[in-house]
Enzyme design. Structure first.
Site, PDB file in Angstrom:
ATOM      1  CB  ALA A  65       7.663  46.251  39.923  1.00 15.78           C
ATOM      2  N   GLY A 111       7.324  44.251  35.001  1.00 15.69           N
ATOM      3  CA  GLY A 111       8.381  45.229  34.734  1.00 15.69           C
ATOM      4  C   GLY A 111       9.571  44.618  34.007  1.00 15.69           C
ATOM      5  CD  GLU A 114       5.713  47.415  32.277  1.00 19.80           C
ATOM      6  OE1 GLU A 114       5.956  47.031  33.434  1.00 19.80           O
ATOM      7  OE2 GLU A 114       4.935  48.345  32.026  1.00 19.80           O
ATOM      8  CD  GLU A 134       2.232  44.043  34.794  1.00 16.67           C
ATOM      9  OE1 GLU A 134       1.698  43.257  33.977  1.00 16.67           O
ATOM     10  OE2 GLU A 134       3.335  44.571  34.586  1.00 16.67           O
TER      11      GLU A 134
HETATM   12  N1  COA Z   1       8.498  40.736  43.496  1.00 22.72           N
HETATM   13  C1  COA Z   1       9.007  40.330  44.666  1.00 22.72           C
HETATM   14  N2  COA Z   1       9.497  39.088  44.866  1.00 22.72           N
HETATM   15  C2  COA Z   1       9.445  38.243  43.833  1.00 22.72           C
HETATM   16  C3  COA Z   1       8.910  38.592  42.587  1.00 22.72           C
HETATM   17  C4  COA Z   1       8.421  39.915  42.425  1.00 22.72           C
HETATM   18  N3  COA Z   1       7.919  40.372  41.280  1.00 22.72           N
HETATM   19  N4  COA Z   1       8.984  37.533  41.767  1.00 22.72           N
HETATM   20  C5  COA Z   1       9.548  36.543  42.469  1.00 22.72           C
HETATM   21  N5  COA Z   1       9.832  36.955  43.721  1.00 22.72           N
HETATM   22  C6  COA Z   1      10.457  36.208  44.806  1.00 22.72           C
HETATM   23  C7  COA Z   1       9.482  35.245  45.469  1.00 22.72           C
HETATM   24  O1  COA Z   1       8.677  35.920  46.414  1.00 22.72           O
HETATM   25  C8  COA Z   1      10.443  34.277  46.079  1.00 22.72           C
HETATM   26  O2  COA Z   1      10.990  34.846  47.244  1.00 22.72           O
HETATM   27  P1  COA Z   1      11.143  33.963  48.610  1.00 22.72           P
HETATM   28  O3  COA Z   1      12.064  32.845  48.229  1.00 22.72           O
HETATM   29  O4  COA Z   1      11.732  34.922  49.588  1.00 22.72           O
HETATM   30  O5  COA Z   1       9.766  33.478  48.936  1.00 22.72           O
HETATM   31  C9  COA Z   1      11.561  34.182  45.062  1.00 22.72           C
HETATM   32  O6  COA Z   1      11.476  35.371  44.289  1.00 22.72           O
HETATM   33  C10 COA Z   1      11.447  32.999  44.134  1.00 22.72           C
HETATM   34  O7  COA Z   1      10.181  33.034  43.526  1.00 22.72           O
HETATM   35  P2  COA Z   1       9.133  31.818  43.565  1.00 22.72           P
HETATM   36  O8  COA Z   1       7.770  32.384  43.391  1.00 22.72           O
HETATM   37  O9  COA Z   1       9.376  30.965  44.776  1.00 22.72           O
HETATM   38  O10 COA Z   1       9.576  31.006  42.265  1.00 22.72           O
HETATM   39  P3  COA Z   1       8.655  30.049  41.385  1.00 22.72           P
HETATM   40  O11 COA Z   1       9.578  29.348  40.452  1.00 22.72           O
HETATM   41  O12 COA Z   1       7.752  29.226  42.238  1.00 22.72           O
HETATM   42  O13 COA Z   1       7.710  31.039  40.543  1.00 22.72           O
HETATM   43  C11 COA Z   1       7.259  32.985  39.196  1.00 22.72           C
HETATM   44  C12 COA Z   1       8.280  31.907  39.588  1.00 22.72           C
HETATM   45  C13 COA Z   1       7.970  33.987  38.291  1.00 22.72           C
HETATM   46  C14 COA Z   1       6.096  32.333  38.402  1.00 22.72           C
HETATM   47  C15 COA Z   1       6.703  33.690  40.452  1.00 22.72           C
HETATM   48  O14 COA Z   1       7.802  34.091  41.252  1.00 22.72           O
HETATM   49  C16 COA Z   1       5.867  34.904  40.190  1.00 22.72           C
HETATM   50  O15 COA Z   1       4.712  34.781  39.768  1.00 22.72           O
HETATM   51  N6  COA Z   1       6.419  36.118  40.416  1.00 22.72           N
HETATM   52  C17 COA Z   1       5.696  37.348  40.297  1.00 22.72           C
HETATM   53  C18 COA Z   1       5.583  37.739  38.845  1.00 22.72           C
HETATM   54  C19 COA Z   1       4.762  39.014  38.710  1.00 22.72           C
HETATM   55  O16 COA Z   1       3.586  39.064  39.032  1.00 22.72           O
HETATM   56  N7  COA Z   1       5.400  40.064  38.223  1.00 22.72           N
HETATM   57  C20 COA Z   1       4.761  41.327  37.976  1.00 22.72           C
HETATM   58  C21 COA Z   1       4.921  42.202  39.145  1.00 22.72           C
HETATM   59  S1  COA Z   1       4.110  43.754  38.828  1.00 22.72           S
END
Ligand code: COA
Length: 259
Positions: A65, A111, A114, A134
């Site tokens: 999400a 999500g 999910e 989460e």
């Molecule tokens: N919600 C909002 N934005 C998200 C996102 C999410 N769940 N997951 C990734 N993004 C965005 C990042 O903020 C970033 O945006 P920006 O370029 O404007 O800063 C872009 O997507 C790229 O992500 P980034 O974190 O730079 O890539 P990465 O390769 O360094 O890391 C992940 C990849 C997946 C490990 C990391 O993005 C992450 O941990 N995301 C969240 C995962 C999460 O907690 N999901 C559950 C949500 S309830």
């Protein structure tokens, strides 16, 4: 028609591609609204026999999400968020009478995991990664993940994933039964379409009944064996049962009409 998803209909197979690759295809409000409309299409368009869900770009299926939308939510709004998402998207995928599978091309987190597990089954690329992170945000899965992940891979594995936030790779997902196949990234969509084309060649009402009966296993209010008996009986009232059994006896391929 849509701004955050792409859709395409190819030979009865409807593809939904979540298309926010710069945000790793995170599910914001618009994506959820458009997914709900795309699910309406699956339910209502007779030309659609089955569907696949995937993510745009090489990196991510869906990274969860959209965390930005969590900032302003309080307890009531958080519960409403989960309820709305489950009602409009996740539960409707699970109960779709037409098969919906996930083609997981990269991160399937929160999500995203999910979404994949609400689908009837999953195919992963070697780049697929699954996780329920989460807890890192002080949260838990809210789109059915605590239930479906536990159903799918068992309590011990599901609780480890949910409580630790670890990511598992495609090979581990395969060993957990979280995906049915793991293929090279460039073969993912083709493999998903081959699998769906085979299902599309079968009797559609019987396919729908398989979904109903399998879902009944997890419905505490249902007697799954009774659901099966009723569904089995109802198949005998279909043209496709006549066609299938007659074609077998006549040693020819059946031509099903979904009636
Ligand atoms: N919600 C909002 N934005 C998200 C996102 C999410 N769940 N997951 C990734 N993004 C965005 C990042 O903020 C970033 O945006 P920006 O370029 O404007 O800063 C872009 O997507 C790229 O992500 P980034 O974190 O730079 O890539 P990465 O390769 O360094 O890391 C992940 C990849 C997946 C490990 C990391 O993005 C992450 O941990 N995301 C969240 C995962 C999460 O907690 N999901 C559950 C949500 S309830």
């Amino acid at each position: 028609m849509y701004s955050t998803i792409l859709t395409e209909l190819d030979n009865g197979i409807f593809s939904i591609i979540i298309n926010r690759p710069d945000k790793l295809n995170a599910l914001n409000k618009t994506v959820m609204e458009e997914l709900s409309l795309a699910i309406d299409e699956i339910y209502n368009n007779d030309e659609i026999k089955s569907a696949l869900v995937t993510g745009a770009g090489a990196k991510s299926f869906v990274a969860g999400a959209d965390i930005n939308e969590f900032i302003a939510l309080d307890a009531g709004a958080g519960a409403a968020f989960a309820q709305m998402g489950q009602d409009r998207v996740f539960t409707r995928i699970e109960h779709s009478p037409k098969p919906i599978i996930a083609a997981v091309n990269g991160f399937a987190l929160g999500g995203g995991c999910e979404l994949a597990i609400a689908c009837h089954f999953r195919i992963g690329s070697t780049a697929a990664k699954f996780g329920q992170p989460e807890v890192n945000l002080g949260l838990i899965p809210g789109y059915g993940g605590t239930q479906r992940l536990t159903q799918l891979i068992g309590k011990g594995r599901a609780l480890e994933m949910m409580m630790s936030g670890i990511m598992i790779d495609a090979a581990t997902a395969l060993s957990y039964g979280l995906v049915n196949y793991v293929v090279a990234p460039e073969e993912l969509i083709a493999k998903a379409k081959v699998v769906l084309a085979l299902i599309n060649s079968k009797a559609p009402l019987a396919v729908a009944k398989c979904i109903t009966c399998a879902n009944a296993v997890f419905d505490e209010k249902a007697d799954g064996f009774a659901v099966e008996i009723e569904a089995f009986g109802s198949c005998f009232a279909t043209d496709d049962k006549v066609e299938g059994t007659t074609a077998f006896i006549e040693k020819r391929k059946p031509v099903f009409t979904g009636k």
